[in-house]
Write a protein that holds these residues in place. Structure first.
Motif, PDB file in Angstrom:
ATOM      1  N   LYS A  20       0.857  -1.182   0.000  1.00  0.00           N
ATOM      2  CA  LYS A  20       0.000   0.000   0.000  1.00  0.00           C
ATOM      3  C   LYS A  20       0.891   1.229   0.000  1.00  0.00           C
ATOM      4  O   LYS A  20       1.749   1.388   0.873  1.00  0.00           O
ATOM      5  CB  LYS A  20      -0.906   0.017   1.232  1.00  0.00           C
ATOM      6  N   GLY A  21       0.697   2.091  -0.972  1.00  0.00           N
ATOM      7  CA  GLY A  21       1.506   3.298  -1.105  1.00  0.00           C
ATOM      8  C   GLY A  21       1.018   4.423  -0.217  1.00  0.00           C
ATOM      9  O   GLY A  21       0.025   4.291   0.509  1.00  0.00           O
ATOM     10  N   ARG A  22       1.701   5.553  -0.307  1.00  0.00           N
ATOM     11  CA  ARG A  22       1.317   6.738   0.480  1.00  0.00           C
ATOM     12  C   ARG A  22      -0.106   7.187   0.174  1.00  0.00           C
ATOM     13  O   ARG A  22      -0.771   7.759   1.022  1.00  0.00           O
ATOM     14  CB  ARG A  22       2.257   7.900   0.161  1.00  0.00           C
ATOM     15  N   ASP A  23      -0.553   6.937  -1.054  1.00  0.00           N
ATOM     16  CA  ASP A  23      -1.889   7.363  -1.461  1.00  0.00           C
ATOM     17  C   ASP A  23      -2.975   6.367  -1.050  1.00  0.00           C
ATOM     18  O   ASP A  23      -4.145   6.555  -1.349  1.00  0.00           O
ATOM     19  CB  ASP A  23      -1.934   7.591  -2.979  1.00  0.00           C
ATOM     20  N   GLY A  24      -2.587   5.277  -0.374  1.00  0.00           N
ATOM     21  CA  GLY A  24      -3.562   4.285   0.095  1.00  0.00           C
ATOM     22  C   GLY A  24      -3.880   3.205  -0.921  1.00  0.00           C
ATOM     23  O   GLY A  24      -4.633   2.279  -0.622  1.00  0.00           O
ATOM     24  N   ASP A  87       7.011   6.169  -3.677  1.00  0.00           N
ATOM     25  CA  ASP A  87       5.654   5.761  -3.310  1.00  0.00           C
ATOM     26  C   ASP A  87       5.477   5.372  -1.849  1.00  0.00           C
ATOM     27  O   ASP A  87       4.367   5.341  -1.351  1.00  0.00           O
ATOM     28  CB  ASP A  87       5.224   4.585  -4.195  1.00  0.00           C
ATOM     29  N   LEU A  88       6.581   5.077  -1.133  1.00  0.00           N
ATOM     30  CA  LEU A  88       6.460   4.546   0.221  1.00  0.00           C
ATOM     31  C   LEU A  88       7.064   5.463   1.265  1.00  0.00           C
ATOM     32  O   LEU A  88       7.970   6.241   0.978  1.00  0.00           O
ATOM     33  CB  LEU A  88       7.162   3.183   0.313  1.00  0.00           C
ATOM     34  N   LYS A  89       6.582   5.313   2.489  1.00  0.00           N
ATOM     35  CA  LYS A  89       7.219   5.958   3.638  1.00  0.00           C
ATOM     36  C   LYS A  89       8.402   5.085   4.043  1.00  0.00           C
ATOM     37  O   LYS A  89       8.533   3.939   3.614  1.00  0.00           O
ATOM     38  CB  LYS A  89       6.222   6.095   4.790  1.00  0.00           C
ATOM     39  N   TRP A  90       9.255   5.608   4.902  1.00  0.00           N
ATOM     40  CA  TRP A  90      10.498   4.947   5.262  1.00  0.00           C
ATOM     41  C   TRP A  90      10.300   3.532   5.812  1.00  0.00           C
ATOM     42  O   TRP A  90      10.979   2.596   5.405  1.00  0.00           O
ATOM     43  CB  TRP A  90      11.277   5.792   6.268  1.00  0.00           C
ATOM     44  N   ALA A  92       7.942   1.259   5.414  1.00  0.00           N
ATOM     45  CA  ALA A  92       7.558   0.303   4.368  1.00  0.00           C
ATOM     46  C   ALA A  92       8.708   0.083   3.389  1.00  0.00           C
ATOM     47  O   ALA A  92       8.977  -1.049   2.971  1.00  0.00           O
ATOM     48  CB  ALA A  92       6.310   0.790   3.631  1.00  0.00           C
TER      49      ALA A  92
END
Length: 172
Positions: A20-24, A87-90, A92
């Motif tokens: 799941k990316g930052r945008d959900g 696309d990801l936070k740290w 993830a």
């Protein structure tokens, strides 16, 4: 005489990871096996880190500098490094990178174990997990039916006075 089948019949050439990316949004990223040269470098770096960890003490300086750590992740993730980084936070991103590193250095089963548990293979669970496991497997976690003592001051209510000079209790 032994016959060898095709090498690619049992090697895993890629991992498909749903994230799941930052945008959900859920996306599946295909991580290709690294080149032989990068694979050798990944093995060397992780072997050094494992030897340091096995020594039981923290190294005096970081094993990898920031740039070397980025290079390790870039070697592991290949063409998916930039898209995943964007696309990801740290947390993830690091989890994906370490999963792929376990796949490259060991096998797909070990990578899957890390992917689902977040535990480094062979590492003991954290203290809270160990406590929960011991509570669940032991009857000692149940409430005790033994009553607590009424007083913990060390004196007894019905004690007899000591006789003078002898250090023994007087008899009645």
């Amino acid at each position: 005489m032994a016959e060898f089948g095709a090498l690619d019949a049992f090697l895993d050439e890629y991992l498909d990871l749903s994230i799941k990316g930052r945008d959900g949004e859920m996306r599946t990223y295909r991580i290709e096996e690294p080149s032989a040269e990068d694979g050798v470098r990944i093995e060397r770096i992780t072997s050094l880190a494992a030897r340091l960890a096995a020594g039981g003490k923290a190294p005096d300086s970081p094993v990898l500098g920031d740039e070397e750590e980025r290079d390790l992740y870039r070697m592991c993730l290949g063409d998916q490094y930039e898209p995943l980084l964007a696309d990801l936070k740290w947390g993830a991103f690091k989890h994906v990178s370490l999963t792929v590193m376990f796949w490259v250095t060991t096998d797909k089963d070990t990578a899957a174990q890390f992917w689902t548990t977040g535990q480094q293979p062979g590492k003991a669970p954290n203290r809270e997990a160990r406590r929960q496991a011991s509570r669940g497997s032991s009857a000692s976690g149940a409430a005790s039916t033994t009553p607590s003592p009424a007083s913990t001051s060390g004196t007894r209510a019905g004690s007899q006075p000591l006789s003078k000079g002898k250090g023994k209790r007087a008899r009645s």
